[in-house]
Scaffold this active site. Structure first.
Site, mmCIF file in Angstrom:
data_model
loop_
_atom_site.group_PDB
_atom_site.id
_atom_site.type_symbol
_atom_site.label_atom_id
_atom_site.label_comp_id
_atom_site.label_asym_id
_atom_site.label_seq_id
_atom_site.Cartn_x
_atom_site.Cartn_y
_atom_site.Cartn_z
ATOM 1 N N ASP A 59 -9.599 0.394 4.463
ATOM 2 C CA ASP A 59 -8.928 0.895 5.439
ATOM 3 C C ASP A 59 -9.329 2.522 5.601
ATOM 4 O O ASP A 59 -8.549 3.409 6.108
ATOM 5 C CB ASP A 59 -7.399 1.145 5.228
ATOM 6 C CG ASP A 59 -6.856 1.786 3.829
ATOM 7 O OD1 ASP A 59 -7.940 2.083 3.028
ATOM 8 O OD2 ASP A 59 -5.750 1.894 3.738
ATOM 9 N N THR A 109 -11.140 1.051 -2.600
ATOM 10 C CA THR A 109 -9.882 0.315 -2.203
ATOM 11 C C THR A 109 -10.331 -1.004 -1.702
ATOM 12 O O THR A 109 -11.297 -1.029 -0.969
ATOM 13 C CB THR A 109 -9.167 1.059 -1.599
ATOM 14 O OG1 THR A 109 -7.911 0.333 -0.816
ATOM 15 C CG2 THR A 109 -9.770 1.754 -0.062
ATOM 16 N N ASP A 159 -8.454 -2.390 0.321
ATOM 17 C CA ASP A 159 -7.924 -2.496 1.728
ATOM 18 C C ASP A 159 -8.964 -2.315 2.800
ATOM 19 O O ASP A 159 -8.707 -2.816 4.182
ATOM 20 C CB ASP A 159 -6.761 -1.488 1.992
ATOM 21 C CG ASP A 159 -5.778 -1.658 1.235
ATOM 22 O OD1 ASP A 159 -5.321 -2.921 0.538
ATOM 23 O OD2 ASP A 159 -4.806 -0.690 0.970
ATOM 24 N N ASP A 210 -7.035 6.588 0.221
ATOM 25 C CA ASP A 210 -6.719 7.544 1.236
ATOM 26 C C ASP A 210 -5.804 8.657 0.335
ATOM 27 O O ASP A 210 -5.691 9.763 0.474
ATOM 28 C CB ASP A 210 -5.694 7.208 2.302
ATOM 29 C CG ASP A 210 -4.504 5.956 1.907
ATOM 30 O OD1 ASP A 210 -4.623 5.762 0.700
ATOM 31 O OD2 ASP A 210 -3.962 5.393 2.774
ATOM 32 N N ARG A 230 -1.403 -2.611 2.713
ATOM 33 C CA ARG A 230 -0.296 -2.118 2.947
ATOM 34 C C ARG A 230 -0.169 -1.620 4.275
ATOM 35 O O ARG A 230 0.866 -1.952 4.903
ATOM 36 C CB ARG A 230 -0.209 -0.763 1.889
ATOM 37 C CG ARG A 230 1.036 -0.270 1.474
ATOM 38 C CD ARG A 230 0.916 0.946 0.601
ATOM 39 N NE ARG A 230 -0.501 1.490 0.447
ATOM 40 C CZ ARG A 230 -0.781 1.943 -0.725
ATOM 41 N NH1 ARG A 230 -0.229 2.007 -1.703
ATOM 42 N NH2 ARG A 230 -2.190 2.383 -0.594
ATOM 43 N N GLY A 268 -4.814 2.532 -6.741
ATOM 44 C CA GLY A 268 -4.954 1.173 -6.998
ATOM 45 C C GLY A 268 -6.446 0.903 -7.360
ATOM 46 O O GLY A 268 -7.355 1.362 -6.670
ATOM 47 N N ARG A 291 -1.457 6.948 -10.210
ATOM 48 C CA ARG A 291 -0.963 7.816 -9.008
ATOM 49 C C ARG A 291 -0.054 9.039 -9.553
ATOM 50 O O ARG A 291 1.076 8.823 -10.267
ATOM 51 C CB ARG A 291 -0.017 6.939 -8.097
ATOM 52 C CG ARG A 291 -0.901 5.825 -7.687
ATOM 53 C CD ARG A 291 0.063 4.877 -6.311
ATOM 54 N NE ARG A 291 -1.061 4.050 -5.649
ATOM 55 C CZ ARG A 291 -1.029 2.786 -5.667
ATOM 56 N NH1 ARG A 291 -0.121 2.177 -6.489
ATOM 57 N NH2 ARG A 291 -1.973 2.106 -5.070
HETATM 58 O O1 F6P Z 1 -4.235 0.139 -1.746
HETATM 59 C C1 F6P Z 1 -4.473 -0.998 -2.257
HETATM 60 C C2 F6P Z 1 -3.200 -2.035 -2.620
HETATM 61 O O2 F6P Z 1 -3.796 -2.967 -3.207
HETATM 62 C C3 F6P Z 1 -2.514 -2.392 -1.485
HETATM 63 O O3 F6P Z 1 -3.052 -3.432 -0.605
HETATM 64 C C4 F6P Z 1 -1.187 -2.667 -1.898
HETATM 65 O O4 F6P Z 1 -0.100 -2.585 -1.038
HETATM 66 C C5 F6P Z 1 -0.888 -1.748 -2.862
HETATM 67 O O5 F6P Z 1 -2.263 -1.389 -3.268
HETATM 68 C C6 F6P Z 1 -0.037 -2.346 -4.148
HETATM 69 O O6 F6P Z 1 -0.147 -1.032 -4.922
HETATM 70 P P1 F6P Z 1 0.729 -1.473 -6.402
HETATM 71 O O7 F6P Z 1 -0.358 -1.851 -7.359
HETATM 72 O O8 F6P Z 1 1.007 0.067 -6.863
HETATM 73 O O9 F6P Z 1 1.801 -2.303 -6.353
#
Ligand code: F6P
Length: 326
Positions: free
Chosen positions: A133, A129, A131, A106, A175, A14, A75
């Site tokens: 995390d 990120t 998050d 991660d 997440r 992300g 990804r």
């Molecule tokens: O890891 C970053 C994040 O923004 C999370 O908080 C979220 O759950 C996820 O990515 C969303 O991913 P996508 O953009 O693939 O829906």
């Protein structure tokens, strides 16, 4: 003396605000130390396809203030296979790329760890990120911008909630992690927050609403998307409706607006510091680590520690919500 002559830089997973500032820092510091530098587009996917672009000082001009990532991101399921990683290695070798700087979270570091060990390839990671995390850094690049985005959005929700005397259940990103919810919750004066790291006592939340000031016009409950136990924002709102039929309740899911926009100065400075440190540390022979900032100082954490050790929730912050919202 450094053996490294040519560095590849990429963003993966992300996107997060400040990734561009990090790319800029890696490119400009590599050039400062007379290294060549190549941008790899769309993360591991682009690496497998050989989607490389040479970078010069100008190529990263005027991007420090931009959200998203100019190198784009993806990804990559293919990189999870041995064949995919072999192809990526072949592409890097064909371009004489000696080392990598991976900017991501991660998933990015899981790939980096496997690849670095499999091919004995020097890689350092920058924590990118929203998050926050990752273990081994006080803050990840993008987190500060994201919580400011959340605060701005919820301040607006507060205006309308106050005007209509409504209770809002607001779902924020994260997440597996409640750090966006926790800090933004304090920042907006939320009545309660729900995060995956702690068990939420729904009964206690309801009780607090009952004993709280009844003259309060608006109420905001923040739910991290990863909080599964209480069933997420919709289910929480249903439970509240049953107990408080007189409440006018709305649910708002903030979604990806949290991840876009101009990075804050905090994120730009963090990205700049970490980007320079990554290049200097690669030249000093460091590898397979995440470069972070702990207590204001550059710190290195092996990839597997950065991703496997859960960031602990500061219980004092959690308590602050309870003390201040009544
Ligand atoms: O890891 C970053 C994040 O923004 C999370 O908080 C979220 O759950 C996820 O990515 C969303 O991913 P996508 O953009 O693939 O829906």
């Amino acid at each position: 003396m450094s053996e490294i002559k040519k560095i590849g830089v990429f963003t993966s997973g992300g996107d997060s605000p400040g990734m561009n500032a990090a790319i800029r820092a890696v490119v400009r510091s590599a050039l400062y130390y007379n290294l060549e530098v190549v941008g790899i587009r769309r993360g591991y996917e682009g690496m497998i396809l050989g989607d490389f672009i040479p970078m010069d000082r100008k190529s990263v001009g005027n991007i420090i203030q931009r959200g998203g990532t100019v190198l784009r991101t993806a990804r990559s399921p293919e990189f999870r296979t041995k064949e995919g990683r072999q192809e990526a290695y072949n592409q890097l070798k064909a371009q004489n790329i000696d080392a990598l700087v991976a900017i991501g979270g991660d998933g990015t570091f899981t790939g980096a760890k496997i690849f670095g060990e499999e091919f004995d390839f020097p890689i350092l990671g920058l924590p990118g990120t929203i998050d926050n995390d990752l273990f081994g850094t006080d803050f990840t690049i993008g987190y500060d911008t994201s919580i400011n985005n959340v605060v701005e959005a919820i301040d607006r929700i507060r205006d309308t909630a106050e005007s209509h005397s409504r209770l809002f259940v607001v779902e924020v990103m994260g997440r597996d992690c409640g750090l966006i919810a926790l800090r933004s919750g304090i920042g907006v004066g939320a009545e309660s927050i729900f995060i995956p790291e702690t068990k939420t006592d729904m009964e206690a939340v309801m009780h607090r609403l009952e004993i709280g000031r009844q003259d309060k016009m608006s109420k905001i409950l923040i739910v991290a998307e990863g909080e599964g136990e209480s069933g997420g924002a919709m289910e929480i709102s249903e439970k509240l409706k049953k107990r408080f039929p007189h409440y006018d309740i709305r649910v708002s899911i903030l979604g990806h607006i949290q991840r876009g926009g101009k990075p804050t100065c905090m994120d730009r400075v963090l990205a700049s510091r970490l980007g320079v440190a990554a290049v200097e540390s690669l030249m000093e022979g460091r590898r397979n680590e995440m470069v972070g900032l702990l207590n204001g100082k550059i710190a290195f954490t092996p990839f597997d520690h950065a991703i496997k050790h859960h960031v602990e929730i500061n219980k004092d912050l959690f308590k602050i919500v309870d003390i201040l919202s009544l």
